[in-house]
Design a protein around this motif. Structure first.
Motif, PDB file in Angstrom:
ATOM      1  N   ASP A 112      -1.829  -5.768 -26.560  1.00 39.69           N
ATOM      2  CA  ASP A 112      -0.857  -6.023 -27.627  1.00 39.69           C
ATOM      3  C   ASP A 112      -0.151  -7.357 -27.457  1.00 39.69           C
ATOM      4  OD1 ASP A 112      -0.719  -3.635 -29.463  1.00 39.69           O
ATOM      5  OD2 ASP A 112      -0.498  -2.611 -27.540  1.00 39.69           O
ATOM      6  N   GLY A 113      -0.675  -8.238 -26.617  1.00 40.38           N
ATOM      7  CA  GLY A 113      -0.020  -9.515 -26.404  1.00 40.38           C
ATOM      8  C   GLY A 113       1.295  -9.386 -25.659  1.00 40.38           C
ATOM      9  N   LEU A 114       1.471  -8.300 -24.927  1.00 43.03           N
ATOM     10  CA  LEU A 114       2.669  -8.052 -24.125  1.00 43.03           C
ATOM     11  C   LEU A 114       2.232  -7.723 -22.700  1.00 43.03           C
ATOM     12  CD1 LEU A 114       4.525  -6.034 -26.853  1.00 43.03           C
ATOM     13  CD2 LEU A 114       5.445  -8.092 -25.763  1.00 43.03           C
ATOM     14  N   PRO A 115       1.759  -8.735 -21.972  1.00 42.37           N
ATOM     15  CA  PRO A 115       1.112  -8.494 -20.677  1.00 42.37           C
ATOM     16  C   PRO A 115       2.008  -7.767 -19.694  1.00 42.37           C
ATOM     17  CG  PRO A 115       1.605 -10.825 -20.995  1.00 42.37           C
ATOM     18  CD  PRO A 115       1.823 -10.163 -22.306  1.00 42.37           C
ATOM     19  N   SER A 116       1.398  -6.829 -18.989  1.00 39.78           N
ATOM     20  CA  SER A 116       1.997  -6.024 -17.919  1.00 39.78           C
ATOM     21  C   SER A 116       3.070  -5.060 -18.416  1.00 39.78           C
ATOM     22  CB  SER A 116       2.558  -6.900 -16.786  1.00 39.78           C
ATOM     23  OG  SER A 116       3.643  -7.708 -17.209  1.00 39.78           O
ATOM     24  N   LEU A 117       3.127  -4.811 -19.732  1.00 37.90           N
ATOM     25  CA  LEU A 117       4.084  -3.856 -20.286  1.00 37.90           C
ATOM     26  C   LEU A 117       3.354  -2.659 -20.888  1.00 37.90           C
ATOM     27  CD1 LEU A 117       6.970  -3.019 -21.124  1.00 37.90           C
ATOM     28  CD2 LEU A 117       6.608  -4.313 -23.243  1.00 37.90           C
ATOM     29  N   VAL A 118       3.761  -1.466 -20.480  1.00 39.17           N
ATOM     30  CA  VAL A 118       3.265  -0.225 -21.056  1.00 39.17           C
ATOM     31  C   VAL A 118       4.457   0.560 -21.584  1.00 39.17           C
ATOM     32  CG1 VAL A 118       2.235   2.027 -20.529  1.00 39.17           C
ATOM     33  CG2 VAL A 118       1.192  -0.060 -19.638  1.00 39.17           C
ATOM     34  N   VAL A 119       4.326   1.049 -22.814  1.00 42.32           N
ATOM     35  CA  VAL A 119       5.357   1.903 -23.399  1.00 42.32           C
ATOM     36  C   VAL A 119       4.670   3.095 -24.049  1.00 42.32           C
ATOM     37  CG1 VAL A 119       7.313   2.097 -24.982  1.00 42.32           C
ATOM     38  CG2 VAL A 119       6.799  -0.112 -23.907  1.00 42.32           C
ATOM     39  N   ASP A 120       5.030   4.297 -23.615  1.00 43.69           N
ATOM     40  CA  ASP A 120       4.475   5.524 -24.187  1.00 43.69           C
ATOM     41  C   ASP A 120       5.587   6.327 -24.843  1.00 43.69           C
ATOM     42  OD1 ASP A 120       1.919   4.938 -23.362  1.00 43.69           O
ATOM     43  OD2 ASP A 120       2.048   6.127 -21.525  1.00 43.69           O
ATOM     44  N   ARG A 121       5.280   6.863 -26.023  1.00 44.91           N
ATOM     45  CA  ARG A 121       6.227   7.733 -26.729  1.00 44.91           C
ATOM     46  C   ARG A 121       5.884   9.193 -26.460  1.00 44.91           C
ATOM     47  NH1 ARG A 121       9.368   8.154 -31.394  1.00 44.91           N
ATOM     48  NH2 ARG A 121       9.049   6.010 -32.071  1.00 44.91           N
ATOM     49  N   TYR A 122       6.897   9.960 -26.109  1.00 46.63           N
ATOM     50  CA  TYR A 122       6.794  11.404 -26.026  1.00 46.63           C
ATOM     51  C   TYR A 122       7.882  11.987 -26.922  1.00 46.63           C
ATOM     52  CZ  TYR A 122       3.724  10.757 -21.992  1.00 46.63           C
ATOM     53  OH  TYR A 122       2.687  10.385 -21.174  1.00 46.63           O
ATOM     54  N   ASP A 123       7.499  12.232 -28.171  1.00 50.57           N
ATOM     55  CA  ASP A 123       8.430  12.753 -29.160  1.00 50.57           C
ATOM     56  C   ASP A 123       9.625  11.796 -29.307  1.00 50.57           C
ATOM     57  OD1 ASP A 123       9.413  14.427 -31.091  1.00 50.57           O
ATOM     58  OD2 ASP A 123      10.070  15.999 -29.734  1.00 50.57           O
ATOM     59  N   ARG A 124      10.829  12.206 -28.910  1.00 52.36           N
ATOM     60  CA  ARG A 124      12.026  11.379 -29.116  1.00 52.36           C
ATOM     61  C   ARG A 124      12.373  10.541 -27.895  1.00 52.36           C
ATOM     62  NH1 ARG A 124      13.293  16.472 -30.510  1.00 52.36           N
ATOM     63  NH2 ARG A 124      14.919  16.715 -28.924  1.00 52.36           N
ATOM     64  N   TRP A 125      11.461  10.472 -26.930  1.00 55.29           N
ATOM     65  CA  TRP A 125      11.744   9.762 -25.688  1.00 55.29           C
ATOM     66  C   TRP A 125      10.621   8.774 -25.370  1.00 55.29           C
ATOM     67  CZ3 TRP A 125      12.130  15.053 -26.398  1.00 55.29           C
ATOM     68  CH2 TRP A 125      13.438  15.571 -26.406  1.00 55.29           C
ATOM     69  N   LEU A 126      10.971   7.744 -24.608  1.00 54.57           N
ATOM     70  CA  LEU A 126      10.004   6.721 -24.219  1.00 54.57           C
ATOM     71  C   LEU A 126       9.895   6.657 -22.705  1.00 54.57           C
ATOM     72  CD1 LEU A 126      11.036   3.724 -26.541  1.00 54.57           C
ATOM     73  CD2 LEU A 126       9.529   5.655 -27.076  1.00 54.57           C
ATOM     74  N   VAL A 127       8.677   6.352 -22.231  1.00 55.28           N
ATOM     75  CA  VAL A 127       8.445   6.062 -20.817  1.00 55.28           C
ATOM     76  C   VAL A 127       7.839   4.672 -20.745  1.00 55.28           C
ATOM     77  CG1 VAL A 127       7.311   6.770 -18.686  1.00 55.28           C
ATOM     78  CG2 VAL A 127       8.055   8.506 -20.332  1.00 55.28           C
ATOM     79  N   VAL A 128       8.423   3.803 -19.919  1.00 52.29           N
ATOM     80  CA  VAL A 128       7.974   2.416 -19.838  1.00 52.29           C
ATOM     81  C   VAL A 128       7.520   2.088 -18.429  1.00 52.29           C
ATOM     82  CG1 VAL A 128       9.580   1.741 -21.671  1.00 52.29           C
ATOM     83  CG2 VAL A 128      10.251   1.443 -19.279  1.00 52.29           C
ATOM     84  N   GLN A 129       6.641   1.089 -18.346  1.00 50.06           N
ATOM     85  CA  GLN A 129       6.223   0.510 -17.068  1.00 50.06           C
ATOM     86  C   GLN A 129       6.235  -1.007 -17.210  1.00 50.06           C
ATOM     87  OE1 GLN A 129       2.391   2.628 -16.720  1.00 50.06           O
ATOM     88  NE2 GLN A 129       3.224   3.764 -14.985  1.00 50.06           N
ATOM     89  N   LEU A 130       7.069  -1.657 -16.412  1.00 48.54           N
ATOM     90  CA  LEU A 130       7.115  -3.113 -16.344  1.00 48.54           C
ATOM     91  C   LEU A 130       6.431  -3.499 -15.038  1.00 48.54           C
ATOM     92  CD1 LEU A 130       9.729  -2.128 -18.036  1.00 48.54           C
ATOM     93  CD2 LEU A 130      10.490  -4.479 -17.751  1.00 48.54           C
TER      94      LEU A 130
END
Length: 394
Positions: A112-130
């Motif tokens: 997505d042109g956002l290197p080394s960033l992961v964002v996952d949605r779980y319903d109303r919450w987010l989990v990120v990895q930088l």
């Protein structure tokens, strides 16, 4: 939280490094740095040996991957507004998925042109990895942009991946905003299961196989077997069409979750068994057992390039035995999440397994990654899932 804007700090890279960017790959390695920028990680401008401006990149002083391309616009101000716009573009791409599932990937790093960033949605919450030191410096504006764009109730950082150590960053799981439950119910193509964002595999569940699970649910029939079942994600979809489903895993704890997920969906036709998949398949072959539908979704056997030869033997063995267990006309969905096992090698392995199985196996469908895990042709590291739906013709 730290913030970041474009700086005057400059990195000079070799012609080979510049050529990588020109060819569409966003990484520049330490060996291609001619002049290092300041020691502090962050965002730097990049030039080639002749002084030609190449763009701006995330700078990681301790990493083998020194620079990760953010933008070719040398004068862009990478502030809160920039992160909001770039993240908004990634999120808009996922809009169609909201009607199918309540959990999916919002940002797939370099894809997505956002290197080394992961964002996952779980319903109303987010989990990120930088997952780079340069990106860590932008944590503040990234979190604020995600809050504004999603209206989420909480953001959890799953910073427990080994890559953080190589970046000189601490490994931790930490709450960045609001609150995130220990368990979250996920809806996926009519199936419900519990994700565990604080303690589960990856960021709480295996979201990358979502569409392949839906495929299996559509074609499942008769007696079904789900090897390497973990929490039963494939098995739950199998149970929608099959008469009887056996979910197999070496972890009793994982199978407890699979059993609970089956009860959550009211599936009385799903059983679990704690066993080693290789040993179980050999025993079933000796017993002459037959299955109408089988799923093989093993963990990554080849986590390094050096492990590939042994991994190929393992993949071939498990697929060979599954093929022999298929009833005439039976279906096998098989997958690999090993990045080092390329698509050509995956197909070669399946061809060899089919030849040794003594069965005539037809390729019904090749599968890759879903919409929320974009695989860029010029960045092979963005792709790792390979899947195939096979049919026993005799």
């Amino acid at each position: 939280m730290p913030t970041t804007t474009a700086t005057a700090t400059v990195a000079v890279v070799s012609a080979r490094g510049a050529q990588r960017w020109d060819a569409g790959h966003p990484w520049i390695y330490r060996s291609d740095l001619i002049e290092r920028p300041a020691d502090a990680p962050g965002i730097v401008r990049v030039r080639d040996p002749r002084g030609r401006p190449l763009g701006q990149a995330l700078w990681s002083p301790a990493s083998e991957i020194s620079l990760r391309l953010l933008t070719r616009e040398v004068d862009a101000v990478i502030d809160a507004g920039w992160w909001h716009d770039r993240l908004g573009t990634a999120l808009a791409r996922r809009a169609p998925l909201a009607a199918q599932a309540s959990a999916y990937r919002l940002v797939h790093g370099e894809g997505d042109g956002l290197p080394s960033l992961v964002v996952d949605r779980y319903d109303r919450w987010l989990v990120v990895q930088l997952m780079s030191a340069g990106l860590e410096q932008a944590r503040g504006p990234i979190v604020e942009a995600l809050r504004a764009l999603t209206g989420c109730e909480g953001i959890l950082a799953r910073h427990d991946a080994a890559v953080r150590t190589r970046e000189g960053l601490p490994r931790e799981t930490a709450l960045l905003f609001g609150d995130v439950p220990q368990e979250i119910e996920v809806a996926e193509h009519g199936v419900r299961y519990l994700a565990a964002p604080w303690t589960g595999q990856k960021t709480g569940a295996f979201l990358d196989q979502r569409e392949n699970r839906a495929l299996v649910g559509r074609v499942a029939r008769g007696r079904a077997l789900d090897c390497f079942s973990y929490h039963g994600s494939f098995a739950l979809h199998l149970a929608r069409g099959a008469d009887d489903v056996l979910a197999l895993d070496v972890s009793a704890h994982a199978l407890e979750r699979a059993h609970a997920n089956a009860a959550r969906n009211g599936y009385a036709n799903l059983r679990t068994r704690e066993a080693n998949a290789f040993e179980f398949l050999r025993e079933e072959e000796r017993a002459g057992t037959r299955y109408d539908t089988i799923v093989l979704d093993p963990p990554a056997f080849a986590k390094t390039r050096g492990a590939l030869p042994g991994a190929l033997r393992g993949y071939k063995d498990v697929n060979l035995r599954a093929m022999r267990l298929l009833a005439p006309g039976g279906l096998l969905f098989t997958a690999s999440c090993s990045y080092h096992l390329t698509k050509p090698l995956f197909l070669e392995m399946l061809e060899a397994a089919a030849a040794d199985s003594g069965r005539r196996m037809a390729l019904r469908e090749l599968r890759g990654q879903p919409l929320d895990h974009p695989e860029l042709l010029t960045v092979p590291e963005t792709g790792y899932i390979k899947g195939a739906l096979l049919e026993a013709m005799d």
